[in-house]
Structure formats: C-alpha cells, structure tokens
Scaffold this active site. Structure first.
Site, PDB file in Angstrom:
ATOM      1  N   ASP A  45      38.665  40.947  40.768  1.00 41.83           N
ATOM      2  CA  ASP A  45      38.343  39.923  39.773  1.00 41.83           C
ATOM      3  C   ASP A  45      37.849  38.675  40.505  1.00 41.83           C
ATOM      4  O   ASP A  45      38.563  38.113  41.339  1.00 41.83           O
ATOM      5  CB  ASP A  45      39.623  39.620  38.969  1.00 41.83           C
ATOM      6  CG  ASP A  45      39.371  38.667  37.810  1.00 41.83           C
ATOM      7  OD1 ASP A  45      38.221  38.216  37.639  1.00 41.83           O
ATOM      8  OD2 ASP A  45      40.334  38.371  37.087  1.00 41.83           O
ATOM      9  N   ASP A 105      32.253  40.175  36.120  1.00 47.36           N
ATOM     10  CA  ASP A 105      32.952  39.758  37.345  1.00 47.36           C
ATOM     11  C   ASP A 105      34.232  40.534  37.623  1.00 47.36           C
ATOM     12  O   ASP A 105      35.045  40.117  38.427  1.00 47.36           O
ATOM     13  CB  ASP A 105      33.251  38.259  37.286  1.00 47.36           C
ATOM     14  CG  ASP A 105      34.403  37.956  36.339  1.00 47.36           C
ATOM     15  OD1 ASP A 105      34.387  38.481  35.219  1.00 47.36           O
ATOM     16  OD2 ASP A 105      35.317  37.216  36.731  1.00 47.36           O
ATOM     17  N   GLU A 106      34.411  41.643  36.947  1.00 51.83           N
ATOM     18  CA  GLU A 106      35.622  42.433  37.166  1.00 51.83           C
ATOM     19  C   GLU A 106      35.283  43.907  37.258  1.00 51.83           C
ATOM     20  O   GLU A 106      34.451  44.400  36.513  1.00 51.83           O
ATOM     21  CB  GLU A 106      36.578  42.310  35.962  1.00 51.83           C
ATOM     22  CG  GLU A 106      37.273  41.001  35.827  1.00 51.83           C
ATOM     23  CD  GLU A 106      38.123  40.987  34.564  1.00 51.83           C
ATOM     24  OE1 GLU A 106      38.981  41.870  34.402  1.00 51.83           O
ATOM     25  OE2 GLU A 106      37.887  40.110  33.724  1.00 51.83           O
TER      26      GLU A 106
END
Ligand code: MG
Length: 429
Positions: free
Chosen positions: A9, A111-112
């Site tokens: 993350d 973003d993960e």
C-alpha cells in the site's frame, strides 16, 4: 503449504506521487513534510480531500472531507490538484517491480496490490526479508514509500499494512492477532463501516477484540449475515474473500476516475466509449470473448452501484459491448453525479469455444472489420490515432482521457493471467 500473502500500500499515494514530481521539477518544498492535501477544485463545492500528508493528518484532516473543512482545520494547508496521468505512470512502475517478486499479483486499486508469495521462499527468501527488500527497492528506485503487510490471508495482510506508517513492513499472523489487532478500534476492521460501528457501540463493543469475543449467534440475529462476517474477520478468518479472485481471472475491465463530477447520463454514456473500446481491443488481442457486461459507478459520496447484463452470446465487438454498457448506464442512472465509471466484460472464454450467435448479421460483420482496422491503426500509431466520431462530439474531456492513457485493469484467463500486463489506463482509488 502455508499461504503467504503480501499487501502493498503506497503511503499517501497521490500526495507522495505529486511530491516527487514537484521535487524532480525543482520545487523546493517536499509536500510530504508540510500540511498538504491533494484535492479537486476548491471553487467547486464538491472539492474533496483525495490524499493528505502526515503533517496534514495531525491537524485532523481526513480523506473524503471537503477542502473547505480542511482549510478550517488548518488555514495554512497547501492544496494541490491531482495529476492522474502521472499517478498512473507511478502505479505502473510500482506494479512492474512487484512482478519481479511474484507472478501472482492482484491489483486492488491504483496504489494497492496483493502478492501471493506462497511457495516463493526458495526463490525470494523468508517472507519478511523479501517484503523488506521489496519495500526498499520501491523507495530507492521510485522515490516513494510503501507499507507492506505480511500474513497468511488477504484480510490479515491488508490489516497489517495499515499499522504504523510510513515505510514499514508489518506481519499479522494468526498468533499475533490478539496482540496487534484486537486492541484496535472496531472501525479499523475491514468492512466495518459507520453504521456497523454504531450498532456495535450500542453493545459496548469498542475494539476488534471485544467484537471477536462476542457471541456470534447474537450478532447474526441482530445484524444479519454481515454480523457473522465481521465476527469472523475479527477472529482473523477470511470467511468471505476480500478480493474476488475468481472473477478476476475471468473478466476484463477498465475504469476511470474523473476529476469532475459527471452530471448527465449522456456524458456518462460518452465516457463509456473509450472504456469499452479498450476492453474490447484487449479481448481481441487475447483472442477472448465475453458474454456479460457490467457497468459500475461510484458517486461523489463514494457510493458504489453496478448493473450487469448477459448478452446471450460471446463477443469482442466494441459496438456490442458499448451498446450493452449504455443500456445499463441508462437503467441505473438516478441523477446523482458520478465520479468513477467502470466497464467490465465477464465470463471470458477463448474464441474457439465461442457459440455461434444468432446475432451474426452483416451489420456485426461490418463492425468486426471496423474494429480490426482500428486495432491495427492503434497498434501501429498509438492510442490516439483513431477516435470514434461519437467522442469528437464531446467537450474534450473524453478525448483528454484517451490521451491521458488511463490505466486499466486487465483481467486475464488461463496461465497468462499470471503476469501483470502493461496497462495503459485507470484510476480507481
Ligand atoms: Mg495507500
């Protein structure tokens, strides 16, 4: 073999990504070190905080609240505009590094991502060491930091990545749940929202540990199935998978988050075209066809809705997917402005297994020829080489999107699914 899952993350993704761009461009201050937020247009009422720096967080600024509210909490807060094409670039660069560690990546958002590291120990070393190496490699090569959660399932890995930030690796294995997860407020548990929290507070349940110790039957009686699921999550049991790995293998999707609200159904339909085009082109490149189409929207309150339609036959024709998608959009449009639009095709199958359709009329054959011609032009001259006439009628936003090379989720079937393909568009948070 014990399952090993990483959840990666990016720390304050949009903000960090904007910060490194500004620093590289000679900007003196590091947005990560000052109270700073990434947000939409402040002059519009809907401008919300999309990401915040840690110093901004110290003022109590929260993601999703209005910029007005953020300014009230910290009058000096610096507000910067989002730069989605740049974010997509950084996201892709990170995914490329992740693919050096495991062939089995599930991209959860821009973003993960989850990495299935099961059985990778011989190659990559012990899980925690591999995670530390991965974290450092991203920081050193790309200039931003991530947190990595390491565990035996997706749920616990995701919980672990949320522990102390930034630039940290945390484990949360079954034996650590009591010490690391149970003291946390119940709201921190995956899938516990505001309304569940309220109900739980009525029972006097404040921590995840107190939830785990409750009588499951009572929870189910009072809160329905969701009560049972959160009880299991509180005990570290991922009874309902938090990522839909099955559909991931079998569907092709593409979505875009816009910087402005989409206020009309017609505009939303026009935005579906480039999304459908990319989905269909990927299908054709992979010799795959889909037989269901799903349209998903997220409105400006972050409420999600989706509708699905079965086509009755398998297709890779842009026009057919687009027609179905527009039908779904009209069906689900309720007047609420939307922020995210996504299209996916499901039940993907190899071309050779396709059932002959009753719809194979001359018109479809024409469409197929058109699709093939557009594909070859785009492959040779780039995504912008050909733009459908329907997009030219738009006010420029959709064309801008196409140019912005939205990152898209490509979900593949078969052994090929194991690699994350170069993706050129996206934007889900
Ligand atoms: Mg993040």
């Amino acid at each position: 073999m014990n399952q090993v899952i990483f959840h990666v993350d990016v720390n304050s993704a949009y903000l960090s990504w904007s910060a490194i761009k500004s620093l590289a461009g000679g900007g003196g201050e590091d947005y990560r070190q000052i109270p700073c937020v990434v947000g939409g247009d402040e002059s519009k009422r809907h401008g919300v905080v999309l990401a915040k720096s840690l110093p901004a967080k110290k003022y109590g600024i929260r993601t999703g609240e209005s910029l007005f509210e953020a300014r009230r909490k910290c009058p000096d807060v610096k507000i910067i505009k989002p730069d989605f094409p740049w974010y997509v670039e950084k996201s892709r660069a990170m995914m490329a590094i992740l693919s050096q560690y495991s062939p089995d990546i599930y991209k959860y958002s821009i973003d993960e991502a989850f990495l299935d590291m099961t059985g990778m120990e011989g190659l990559m070393g012990r899980p925690v060491e591999a995670a530390c190496r991965l974290k450092d490699q991203i920081r050193d090569e790309l200039g931003f930091t991530v947190n990595i959660g390491v565990s035996s399932n997706y749920l616990l890995a995701k919980m672990a990545s949320d522990f102390e930030k930034p630039d940290k690796v945390h484990t949360l294995f079954a034996g650590e749940i009591r010490e690391k997860m149970w003291p946390l407020p119940v709201r921190d548990l995956f899938s516990v929202g505001g309304s569940s929290e309220k109900k739980l507070l009525k029972y006097g349940v404040r921590t995840i540990g107190e939830l785990a110790a409750m009588d499951r039957k009572r929870l189910v009686k009072d809160m329905g199935l969701q009560g049972g699921v959160i009880w299991e999550y509180a005990n570290g049991i991922e009874s309902v998978p938090i990522v839909q790995r099955e559909t991931k293998e079998k569907s092709y999707g593409n979505s875009i988050t816009t910087s402005q609200d989409i206020g009309s159904c017609e505009t939303a339909c026009r935005m579906l075209m480039p999304l459908c085009e990319t989905v269909a082109m990927r299908l054709r490149l992979d010799s795959m066809k889909v037989s269901t189409v799903t349209v998903q929207v997220t409105d400006y309150d972050f409420k999600k809705r989706s509708h699905q339609r079965s086509l009755g036959h398998a297709t890779d024709v842009t026009a057919e997917i687009y027609e179905a998608a527009c039908g779904l959009m009209r069906e689900m449009w309720n007047g609420t402005p939307v922020r995210l639009i996504g299209v996916s095709g499901g039940k993907a199958a190899r071309e050779e297994y396709e059932q002959m359709s009753l719809f194979q009329d001359p018109q479809t054959e024409k469409q197929k020829k058109l699709d093939r011609a557009m594909d070859s032009l785009k492959l040779r001259f780039g995504e912008d080489a050909v733009i459908r006439a329907s997009l030219l009628e738009d006010n420029g936003r959709t064309r801008g999107m196409a140019r912005a090379k939205m990152e898209h989720k490509i979900k593949k079937a078969g052994p090929e699914s194991r690699r994350i393909k170069e993706r050129h568009n996206e934007g889900t948070i």
